[in-house]
Design an enzyme around this catalytic site. Sequence first.
Site: not given
Length: 294
Positions: A233, A178, A212, A146, A98
Amino acid sequence: MLTRQVIRTAVEAALEEDAPNGDITCETTIPAEAHGTARLVARQAGVMSGIAVFEAAFAAQNPDVTVHADIKDGERFEPRQTLATVSGPVRDLLTAERIALNFTQRMCGIATMTDAFVEAAAGARELPGYVAPRTYVGTRIVDTRKTTPGLRPFEKYAVTCGGGHNHRYGLSDAVMVKDNHVAALAEQGIDMAGAIRHIREQVGHTTHIEVEVDRLEQIDAALAGGADTIMLDNFSLEDTRRGVERIDGHAIVEASGNMTLERVPQVAATGVDVISVGALTHSVSAIDLGLDWD
């Protein structure tokens, strides 16, 4: 990076999690002297990633288990195709099964999804009004941060198996200003161009600076500050095209935000250099693989 040490540490932790006090089912049903052979078989089509991890899962359980791979990472496979063969003590094969599958199925899922996005981006060349990117031969598909905590090396490696490229590995690898950084700077009366120049003075000459922007009006400030990459973005297609024209090769152009297989060709056709796709790692489905016993 997906090194042997990283793989070994992860699979040993997974085995410890799954069988901290041994595998009581195998220990009470399978004779200790039993040996066997099983084949890793694809239940659906996909792109291979994680052969070394598959091997390491069995080796961590018992170094005497042998694994013969019939495919290399990055190669496509079809349903019912044998991908590898494992032989050794049956108890150890069943205990590690597994863990080996969990890693490999997810990595193949990421590689397979990436492959689909790469093909979609390549399809932009057939669209009317196609604009070639300035930096690369074709628009690159890249991942994001992410990722599943603790599994980033595996997931980013899987992206490369599918023909994609990696964005920065982590916060220590590059500067990325950002929207929240911009907002915090604005509260202190610091404009974007000045902030980029200030960053440049503090970092090494090899450190990449990305900024960004979420509207066309911010591009001029990013260029004035000397950003290496400008991320558009959640831009509309028309604004993305305008952004590419305004940047005019003075920085790498990245497009980001809610990218789908249907939308990617149109975005790539605007001339962006890079399209980042968070879904490659945060919304992927595992490829169905199984061990068939001979």
